[in-house]
Write a protein that holds these residues in place. Structure first.
Motif, mmCIF file in Angstrom:
data_model
loop_
_atom_site.group_PDB
_atom_site.id
_atom_site.type_symbol
_atom_site.label_atom_id
_atom_site.label_comp_id
_atom_site.label_asym_id
_atom_site.label_seq_id
_atom_site.Cartn_x
_atom_site.Cartn_y
_atom_site.Cartn_z
ATOM 1 N N SER A 65 -25.410 32.531 61.146
ATOM 2 C CA SER A 65 -24.870 33.561 62.043
ATOM 3 C C SER A 65 -24.499 32.969 63.394
ATOM 4 C CB SER A 65 -25.884 34.693 62.235
ATOM 5 O OG SER A 65 -26.108 35.358 61.016
ATOM 6 N N GLN A 107 -23.948 40.904 60.768
ATOM 7 C CA GLN A 107 -25.085 41.158 59.894
ATOM 8 C C GLN A 107 -25.808 42.426 60.356
ATOM 9 O OE1 GLN A 107 -27.606 37.746 60.102
ATOM 10 N NE2 GLN A 107 -28.771 38.273 58.290
ATOM 11 N N ASP A 186 -20.730 38.536 57.323
ATOM 12 C CA ASP A 186 -22.123 38.076 57.371
ATOM 13 C C ASP A 186 -22.979 39.064 56.576
ATOM 14 O OD1 ASP A 186 -24.473 36.804 57.986
ATOM 15 O OD2 ASP A 186 -24.173 36.779 60.148
ATOM 16 N N GLY A 418 -31.625 37.301 61.109
ATOM 17 C CA GLY A 418 -31.747 38.564 60.377
ATOM 18 C C GLY A 418 -32.855 38.555 59.328
HETATM 19 MG MG LIG Z 1 -27.846 35.482 59.893
#
Ligand SMILES: [Mg+2]
Ligand SMILES: Nc1ncnc2c1ncn2[C@@H]1O[C@H](COP(=O)(O)OP(=O)(O)OP(=O)(O)O)[C@@H](O)[C@H]1O
Length: 522
Positions: A65, A107, A186, A418
């Motif tokens: 990310s 995300q 994402d 995440g």
């Molecule tokens: Mg990520």
């Protein structure tokens, strides 16, 4: 200026990239980025060619990310160069990235809750008439975009009327409108089920055919091998490998990501299945929950399958006292109970891990350690006094167990990757030792290695006598972790079966049963 003939592949790959023929749409060269306590990216190079789906893979916290936030102007690199059509370009902010034709589906969803669907899709691109927003045109354009994606979502609908899957599709619609060069996705399917996934894959094909480059991040292997033309693996902020998807086997890909061989098969530590602990009879709530009866037994994992919108989350929220049903009964140990609020349910030994970690699972502005122990407070409290040592031990034990990667337990949780946030949500509730554990999409966004660990943990918790209800949109997970599978469609339980010899087709047939119900109920 670098002409396309001068373009050299940016990293060593034993597989020939066609970069000598085609200039990459975007190329990132030797990008580095550090945050306090962690080098998120260490000289990573990566590029995407026209008409290519380039998948970026790696464990939670590998830097995926972060790399994409640099490409989309959300972060500035410490060093390294971004090339657009072969020309070095500094991307100053997300708006600039949009102007360069780069759009990103984040995300963590970035929709604005207080605006409706249409305004979210057109945000920052509102059509105007003179100095005013042309509302009629705005909703017409939003409707066109949604329609073109095959989405049945009303542009006037308030955002909070949408479930997670629908929100994700709105986010995708918004990005697809903006992207003219590269679209970054994402974990786009984390809240989608089969039919929405198919819509997304069809959209990807159309974008590819138009010569766009697609950068795709996912932890789901099936999906990765389905969409990927090329795969790049990152590990600990470093570039490890770039190959055509067909040149990887699954075990190879996993080994490259985690740096060692791992076994992803679920180890069943079966205990005896005991008494019914929690039972729901005839639950109803508006149009979302029409008829739900199910029972959860000690030591058993019940997998709750169904499409997004089938009413699974609403049913779980009723069991947890978060919403009140219009009709129906809940029985605990055979006796009718009324949960006026989640506090009542928690007192009765019920834990619920929601699918929306941003909304309900975590206090984003608090440190990792505080989030971890919030739910376990009474266990680490000793006669009313919090023991610092007990807190430290609890935090350390769970951090190690789920391989939670945080530079420090004192860092704010919103800065974690995440997947690592999701691990903290899980740990927070697991450490409570509930009697009934309701998990909603427990491994969403979690990498392959940690996923195997979470699955083993769920089995282990059940073996200790906990009744587990696991809502999951991933059929392989439903099939391998559950003892029994309950399927919902259009607010009703459409069937159940032992998991042992169930197949994906069996589950899907029941999940799509709502189309039959609809036909017969009009
Ligand atoms: Mg990520
Ligand atoms: N704004 C920030 N401040 C501090 N640390 C950060 C920040 N953003 C990312 N990090 C850290 O950088 C590392 C890489 O995170 P990143 O989000 O890129 O991982 P990822 O590969 O996307 O993982 P996941 O699969 O879990 O989404 C992690 O250690 C993360 O905690």
């Amino acid at each position: 200026m670098q002409g396309f003939l001068d373009w050299k592949p940016l990293h060593h790959s034993s597989f020939e990239r066609k970069t000598f023929m085609t200039t990459p749409l975007v190329a990132l060269e030797r990008i580095s980025k550090s945050f306090p306590g962690v080098k998120a990216l260490d000289e990573v190079s990566f590029e995407v060619l026209p008409g290519e789906v380039h998948v970026l893979m790696g464990e939670n916290g590998a830097g995926k990310s972060t790399l994409m936030k640099i490409l989309s102007g959300a972060y500035q690199p410490d060093s390294g160069t971004i090339y657009i059509d072969g020309q070095p370009t500094a991307i100053t902010d997300p708006l600039h990235a949009n102007q360069l034709g780069i759009a990103m589906i984040y995300q963590e969803l970035t929709l604005l809750d207080n605006l409706d669907v249409g305004r979210n899709v057109l945000l920052g691109q509102e059509p105007t008439r003179g100095a005013l927003i042309d509302w009629r045109a705005l909703y017409a354009q939003a409707a066109d975009t949604l329609h073109a994606l095959g989405l049945d979502i009303d542009p006037h609908a308030p955002l909070d009327a949408l479930n997670m899957g629908e929100r994700q599709m709105v986010e995708i619609a918004r990005a697809a409108r903006r992207a003219s060069r590269v679209i970054v996705m994402d974990e786009p399917t984390s809240s989608l089920t089969k039919s929405e996934e198919e819509t997304l894959f069809a959209l990807i094909e159309r974008l590819k055919a138009r010569g766009l480059g697609i950068i795709y991040i996912s932890h789901r292997m099936d999906e990765v091998f389905r969409v990927a033309d090329w795969i790049t693996v990152l590990r600990d902020g470093r570039h490890i490998e770039t190959r055509p998807a067909s040149a990887f086997t699954r075990p190879e890909l996993i080994a490259l990501m985690v740096g060692r061989e791992i076994d992803t098969a679920v180890k069943r530590t079966d205990g005896a299945i005991g008494q019914v602990i929690l039972e729901a009879r005839g639950l109803r709530l508006g149009r979302r929950v029409r008829d739900v009866s199910l029972c959860l037994r000690a030591g058993e994992v019940v997998g709750l399958a169904g499409l997004v919108g089938a009413g699974r989350t609403q049913a779980a929220e009723i069991l947890f006292g978060a919403t009140q049903p219009d009709a129906g009964t809940i029985l605990l140990d055979g006796k009718p109970v009324h949960f006026a609020s989640p506090a009542d349910a928690i007192r009765a030994g019920i834990a619920y891990v929601p699918d929306d970690r941003k909304g309900a699972g975590l206090v984003l502005t608090l440190p990792v350690s505080t989030n971890l122990i919030l739910a376990a407070l009474e266990r680490v409290a000793n006669a009313g006094v919090l023991s610092i040592r007990a807190i430290r031990e609890t935090v350390a034990a769970w951090t190690q167990r789920l391989n939670i990667r945080a530079a420090s337990p004192r860092m704010n949780i919103e800065l974690l990757s995440g997947g690592n946030q999701q691990k903290v949500v899980l740990a927070k509730w697991l450490s409570r030792q509930p009697r009934v554990l309701i998990l909603n999409e427990p491994t969403r966004g979690i990498d392959v290695g940690a996923k195997a660990e979470v699955h083993a943990l769920i089995r282990e918790i059940a073996a200790q006598g906990v009744a587990v209800l696991m809502i999951s949109s991933e059929l392989p997970e439903i099939l391998s972790v559950s003892d029994r599978i309950v399927v919902m469609a259009a607010g009703r339980v459409t069937g159940e079966m032992p998991a042992r010899d169930a197949t994906e087709e069996d589950v899907l047939a029941l999940a799509f049963a709502d189309e039959l119900i609809m036909e017969h109920s009009v």
